[in-house]
Design a protein around this motif. Structure first.
Motif, short mmCIF file in Angstrom:
data_model
loop_
_atom_site.label_atom_id
_atom_site.label_comp_id
_atom_site.label_asym_id
_atom_site.label_seq_id
_atom_site.Cartn_x
_atom_site.Cartn_y
_atom_site.Cartn_z
N GLU A 102 0.83 -1.22 0.00
CA GLU A 102 0.00 0.00 0.00
C GLU A 102 0.86 1.27 0.00
O GLU A 102 0.61 2.19 -0.79
N PRO A 103 1.89 1.38 0.86
CA PRO A 103 2.76 2.56 0.77
C PRO A 103 3.46 2.67 -0.57
O PRO A 103 3.69 3.79 -1.07
N LEU A 104 3.83 1.52 -1.16
CA LEU A 104 4.44 1.55 -2.49
C LEU A 104 3.50 2.18 -3.50
O LEU A 104 3.91 3.04 -4.30
N ALA A 105 2.23 1.77 -3.48
CA ALA A 105 1.26 2.33 -4.42
C ALA A 105 1.07 3.82 -4.19
O ALA A 105 1.01 4.61 -5.15
N ALA A 106 0.97 4.23 -2.94
CA ALA A 106 0.79 5.65 -2.64
C ALA A 106 1.99 6.47 -3.10
O ALA A 106 1.85 7.56 -3.67
N GLY A 107 3.20 5.93 -2.87
CA GLY A 107 4.40 6.63 -3.30
C GLY A 107 4.50 6.76 -4.81
O GLY A 107 4.86 7.81 -5.34
N LEU A 108 4.15 5.68 -5.53
CA LEU A 108 4.17 5.73 -6.99
C LEU A 108 3.14 6.73 -7.52
O LEU A 108 3.42 7.49 -8.47
N ALA A 109 1.96 6.74 -6.91
CA ALA A 109 0.93 7.70 -7.34
C ALA A 109 1.40 9.13 -7.12
O ALA A 109 1.16 10.02 -7.95
N ILE A 152 -6.26 5.20 -5.63
CA ILE A 152 -4.81 5.28 -5.46
C ILE A 152 -4.11 4.15 -6.21
O ILE A 152 -3.08 4.36 -6.85
N TYR A 153 -4.67 2.95 -6.14
CA TYR A 153 -4.07 1.83 -6.87
C TYR A 153 -4.01 2.14 -8.37
O TYR A 153 -3.01 1.85 -9.04
N THR A 154 -5.08 2.71 -8.91
CA THR A 154 -5.11 3.05 -10.33
C THR A 154 -4.10 4.14 -10.65
O THR A 154 -3.37 4.08 -11.65
N ALA A 155 -4.02 5.15 -9.76
CA ALA A 155 -3.10 6.28 -9.98
C ALA A 155 -1.65 5.84 -9.91
O ALA A 155 -0.77 6.50 -10.47
N ALA A 156 -1.36 4.71 -9.26
CA ALA A 156 0.02 4.23 -9.17
C ALA A 156 0.56 3.81 -10.53
O ALA A 156 1.78 3.75 -10.73
N GLY A 157 -0.33 3.47 -11.46
CA GLY A 157 0.10 3.18 -12.82
C GLY A 157 0.75 1.83 -13.01
O GLY A 157 1.50 1.63 -13.97
N ASN A 158 0.48 0.87 -12.12
CA ASN A 158 1.06 -0.47 -12.22
C ASN A 158 -0.08 -1.47 -12.12
O ASN A 158 -0.61 -1.70 -11.03
N SER A 159 -0.46 -2.06 -13.23
CA SER A 159 -1.65 -2.91 -13.26
C SER A 159 -1.49 -4.17 -12.39
O SER A 159 -2.46 -4.65 -11.80
N HIS A 160 -0.27 -4.71 -12.30
CA HIS A 160 -0.05 -5.89 -11.48
C HIS A 160 -0.18 -5.55 -9.99
O HIS A 160 -0.79 -6.31 -9.21
N LEU A 161 0.38 -4.42 -9.60
CA LEU A 161 0.26 -3.96 -8.23
C LEU A 161 -1.21 -3.66 -7.90
O LEU A 161 -1.70 -4.02 -6.82
N GLN A 162 -1.89 -3.04 -8.84
CA GLN A 162 -3.30 -2.71 -8.65
C GLN A 162 -4.14 -3.96 -8.41
O GLN A 162 -4.94 -4.01 -7.47
N ALA A 163 -3.96 -4.97 -9.24
CA ALA A 163 -4.75 -6.20 -9.11
C ALA A 163 -4.48 -6.89 -7.77
O ALA A 163 -5.41 -7.39 -7.12
N ILE A 200 -0.43 13.06 -2.49
CA ILE A 200 -0.30 12.50 -3.84
C ILE A 200 -0.34 13.60 -4.89
O ILE A 200 0.53 13.66 -5.77
N VAL A 201 -1.32 14.49 -4.83
CA VAL A 201 -1.39 15.54 -5.86
C VAL A 201 -0.26 16.55 -5.71
O VAL A 201 0.12 17.22 -6.68
N ASP A 202 0.31 16.67 -4.50
CA ASP A 202 1.44 17.58 -4.30
C ASP A 202 2.76 16.95 -4.72
O ASP A 202 3.80 17.62 -4.72
N GLY A 203 2.73 15.66 -5.03
CA GLY A 203 3.96 14.98 -5.45
C GLY A 203 4.89 14.62 -4.32
O GLY A 203 6.09 14.38 -4.55
N ASP A 204 4.39 14.55 -3.09
CA ASP A 204 5.22 14.23 -1.93
C ASP A 204 5.15 12.73 -1.68
O ASP A 204 4.35 12.24 -0.88
N ALA A 205 6.01 11.98 -2.37
CA ALA A 205 5.97 10.52 -2.30
C ALA A 205 6.28 10.00 -0.91
O ALA A 205 5.67 9.03 -0.45
#
Length: 227
Positions: A102-109, A152-163, A200-205
């Motif tokens: 979950e933190p990985l997805a948030a950071g990527l987003a 957030i999962y979708t915004a992370a841009g990684n379909s495998h991580l999202q699933a 996320i929108v501020d870009g603070d990973a």
């Protein structure tokens, strides 16, 4: 527990390709199973569901196969299909996975400031600030949590991580639903999402990842306090 129709996400989702009948059946049944509208252990009657959902047996069975792979239903030879029990003992294992991914997805987003989902993330912030969940509206709060995590999962841009995360979030939400009536802080658990989405929108990973990590840890702590 009282379950409200899952209309909020559909009403705000951007236009997309037409969904197949199997996809439609899958999404409707998934929602009912996650929020325990179909109770754990309850038999799944294909004939009744086919009539109720307005789909044929073939797309319904396709949907059930997908739900079985997500551990939401189980099919037994000569007995039929049943909603899986809610395995509370799996909380630790589910949380171990979520605390890493979950933190990985948030950071990527955050690295992409929401990417193609930035407008949707900003809309979520505005909606959550204008109509926050209340202590009395537990079902609404639970659906908010699932909706925000999926964005957030979708915004992370990684379909495998999202699933992967969607599957574990579904299982965690079922556990949450079992304990919901005994949890006094559901709305507070949701309110932290404003901080998370703004990071996320501020870009603070770093802030997004840490906020998500704390959020997931607190989820497990709250559940353990009442189980």
């Amino acid at each position: 527990m009282s379950v409200q129709p899952a209309t909020t996400q559909a009403a705000t989702a951007p236009p997309g390709p037409t969904r197949s009948l199997a996809d439609q059946a899958f999404e409707q049944l998934q929602d009912r199973l996650i929020f325990l509208d179909i109770a754990p252990g309850e038999p799944v009657n294909e004939g009744e569901l086919s009539r109720e959902l307005g789909v044929g047996r073939t797309p319904l069975r396709e949907a059930l196969k997908r739900l079985e792979s997500d551990h939401l239903v189980m099919t037994y030879a000569r007995r039929g299909t049943f909603a899986t029990p809610v395995d509370i003992t799996a909380l630790s294992e589910i949380s171990q996975v979520r605390q890493v991914l979950e933190p990985l997805a948030a950071g990527l987003a955050a690295q992409m400031r929401g990417g193609r989902r930035r407008d949707a993330v900003e809309a979520l912030i505005q909606e959550l600030e204008s109509t926050p969940p209340t202590p009395a509206d537990r079902d609404h709060a639970l659906r908010w949590d699932r909706r925000i995590h999926r964005e957030i999962y979708t915004a992370a841009g990684n379909s495998h991580l999202q699933a992967t995360l969607e599957r574990y979030n579904n299982l965690a939400t079922r556990i949450w639903c079992v304990a919901a009536d005994r949890l006094p802080v559901i709305h507070q658990h949701i309110e932290v999402h404003v901080t998370l989405l703004r990071a996320i929108v501020d870009g603070d990973a770093e802030a997004a990842a840490q906020t998500m990590r704390t959020h997931v840890q607190e989820f497990e702590t709250h559940i353990r306090q009442v189980l």
